[in-house]
Design a protein around this motif. Structure first.
Motif, PDB file in Angstrom:
ATOM      1  N   ILE A 214      20.672 -21.507 -43.007  1.00  0.00           N
ATOM      2  CA  ILE A 214      21.336 -22.273 -43.685  1.00  0.00           C
ATOM      3  C   ILE A 214      21.921 -23.249 -42.836  1.00  0.00           C
ATOM      4  N   ILE A 215      21.798 -24.498 -42.056  1.00  0.00           N
ATOM      5  CA  ILE A 215      22.928 -24.507 -41.152  1.00  0.00           C
ATOM      6  C   ILE A 215      23.611 -26.012 -41.648  1.00  0.00           C
ATOM      7  N   ASP A 216      24.762 -26.599 -41.623  1.00  0.00           N
ATOM      8  CA  ASP A 216      25.821 -27.097 -42.130  1.00  0.00           C
ATOM      9  C   ASP A 216      26.420 -27.965 -41.175  1.00  0.00           C
ATOM     10  N   ARG A 217      27.301 -29.107 -41.034  1.00  0.00           N
ATOM     11  CA  ARG A 217      28.526 -29.321 -40.477  1.00  0.00           C
ATOM     12  C   ARG A 217      28.236 -28.490 -38.976  1.00  0.00           C
ATOM     13  N   GLY A 218      27.192 -28.585 -38.562  1.00  0.00           N
ATOM     14  CA  GLY A 218      26.490 -27.926 -37.355  1.00  0.00           C
ATOM     15  C   GLY A 218      26.947 -26.037 -36.900  1.00  0.00           C
ATOM     16  N   LYS A 219      27.040 -25.497 -38.002  1.00  0.00           N
ATOM     17  CA  LYS A 219      27.444 -24.440 -37.987  1.00  0.00           C
ATOM     18  C   LYS A 219      26.728 -23.604 -39.071  1.00  0.00           C
ATOM     19  N   LYS A 220      25.625 -21.765 -39.052  1.00  0.00           N
ATOM     20  CA  LYS A 220      24.834 -21.340 -39.666  1.00  0.00           C
ATOM     21  C   LYS A 220      25.813 -20.806 -40.712  1.00  0.00           C
ATOM     22  N   ILE A 221      25.543 -21.138 -42.042  1.00  0.00           N
ATOM     23  CA  ILE A 221      26.445 -20.507 -43.218  1.00  0.00           C
ATOM     24  C   ILE A 221      25.609 -18.828 -43.786  1.00  0.00           C
ATOM     25  N   VAL A 222      24.700 -19.218 -43.481  1.00  0.00           N
ATOM     26  CA  VAL A 222      23.989 -18.251 -44.237  1.00  0.00           C
ATOM     27  C   VAL A 222      22.533 -17.947 -43.298  1.00  0.00           C
ATOM     28  N   GLU A 223      22.449 -16.706 -43.353  1.00  0.00           N
ATOM     29  CA  GLU A 223      20.453 -16.277 -42.524  1.00  0.00           C
ATOM     30  C   GLU A 223      20.482 -15.209 -43.556  1.00  0.00           C
ATOM     31  N   ASP A 224      19.671 -15.006 -44.652  1.00  0.00           N
ATOM     32  CA  ASP A 224      19.357 -14.096 -45.466  1.00  0.00           C
ATOM     33  C   ASP A 224      17.526 -13.879 -46.575  1.00  0.00           C
ATOM     34  N   THR A 225      17.291 -13.523 -47.008  1.00  0.00           N
ATOM     35  CA  THR A 225      15.561 -13.499 -47.859  1.00  0.00           C
ATOM     36  C   THR A 225      16.322 -13.541 -49.108  1.00  0.00           C
ATOM     37  N   VAL A 226      14.925 -14.658 -49.196  1.00  0.00           N
ATOM     38  CA  VAL A 226      15.305 -15.692 -50.199  1.00  0.00           C
ATOM     39  C   VAL A 226      15.688 -14.765 -51.235  1.00  0.00           C
TER      40      VAL A 226
END
Length: 323
Positions: A214-226
């Motif tokens: 998930i990207i917000d304001r140009g930054k990655k805020i999370v990367e994980d399994t659903v």
């Protein structure tokens, strides 16, 4: 296991035409996609997703960072892009005055392939998508759903390891969307393709994606399994029914001050509250007692992924969320 797509520290900025201000639209974003998974690239409007997609597809050069596709550095652009095909948002993927077959032949030719080399494969994909009888139809005469299917078939016929789909369900009816979900799963399972989806359709993400970034304001805020994200927030949201119906506004104000994520859902006649820990939960119960509000029932809420997505984006963290 080496990732099929490795996005490393991508950064890019644009100059605002009016203010002439330099705006950083992607800021040091990294993530990996594994071979054979269905992966979601998510974010609100203006988050920087489109710029990331363009950099992955070689349409935009990053100021810093790099992209590796199947282990090949984007600096070797011609070779790395042989492993990926994309269906971008909107109607930019096909020529409307050409037939379905002519579109497939044209785009295959751009990749150095002769139509006769892939004829059997084309027939297989047309059958799978239910478009056998539309082979000689002008694309401009097809419905939006059929056009989307043809664009995906074109991408599949290029025989790349990775298929990137930007808003694949946009403008599709419920039946066509459900058909497309089944096809995407089939593409992954039977044809061993890696599918990357950029979408606002959170139901699609919840149903078929294994992992997301998930990207917000140009930054990655999370990367994980659903699955992990669903479990993470499952136990922190509760649905309450209060005796006497809806809580008076004055009492609501005092609750919301301490628990901002407290809201009323008129469709089910219940309240939903997000609580970060067990201590806060008991504080919440005491607050209801103080306001002379009596609970008829309380149970953990089953959040859908759209709600989880909203929660994460509302946090607007500068750093990555560690889960």
């Amino acid at each position: 296991m080496n990732p099929i797509l490795d996005v490393q520290n991508l950064t890019v900025s644009f100059k605002d035409k009016k203010s002439k201000e330099i705006i950083q639209v992607v800021n040091d974003v990294s993530f990996q996609v594994q071979q054979g998974e269905i992966f979601g690239l998510l974010g609100p409007n203006g988050a920087g997703k489109s710029s990331i997609i363009r950099m992955i597809c070689g349409l935009l050069k990053p100021e810093s960072g790099n992209v590796f596709i199947n282990g090949v550095n984007h600096q070797n652009r011609v070779k790395s892009l042989q492993y990926i095909s994309a269906v971008l948002e909107g109607n930019r993927n096909l020529y409307w005055r050409m037939t379905v077959q002519e579109n497939i032949s044209y785009f295959a030719g751009n990749r150095g392939m002769q139509f006769k080399e892939i004829r059997d494969q084309v027939d297989e994909w047309l059958h799978l998508f239910g478009l056998e009888e539309k082979k000689s139809e002008l694309v401009g005469n097809l419905s939006r759903g059929m056009q989307q299917k043809v664009a995906i078939i074109v991408a599949l016929c290029l025989n790349t390891k990775v298929i990137l789909l930007d808003e694949p369900t946009l403008g599709l009816d419920v039946k066509t969307t459900n058909d497309l979900k089944k096809i995407l799963v089939k593409i992954r399972e039977e044809f061993e393709k890696t599918v990357i989806i950029s979408t606002h359709d959170m139901k699609l993400v919840e149903e078929i994606c294994e992992r997301v970034v998930i990207i917000d304001r140009g930054k990655k805020i999370v990367e994980d399994t659903v699955e992990k994200l669903m479990k993470l927030f499952q136990i922190k949201s509760y649905v309450l029914s209060v005796k006497g119906g809806q809580i008076p506004i004055k009492k609501m104000d005092s609750i919301v001050k301490q628990f901002p994520e407290f809201s009323y859902d008129g469709t089910i006649g219940s309240y939903t509250v997000d609580i970060s820990d067990s201590t806060s939960f008991y504080t919440f119960i005491e607050l209801l007692k103080k306001e002379a509000l009596y609970i008829e029932s309380i149970q953990p809420a089953r959040l859908d992924f759209e709600r989880i997505f909203t929660i994460l984006c509302e946090r607007d963290q500068a750093d990555v969320v560690h889960v």
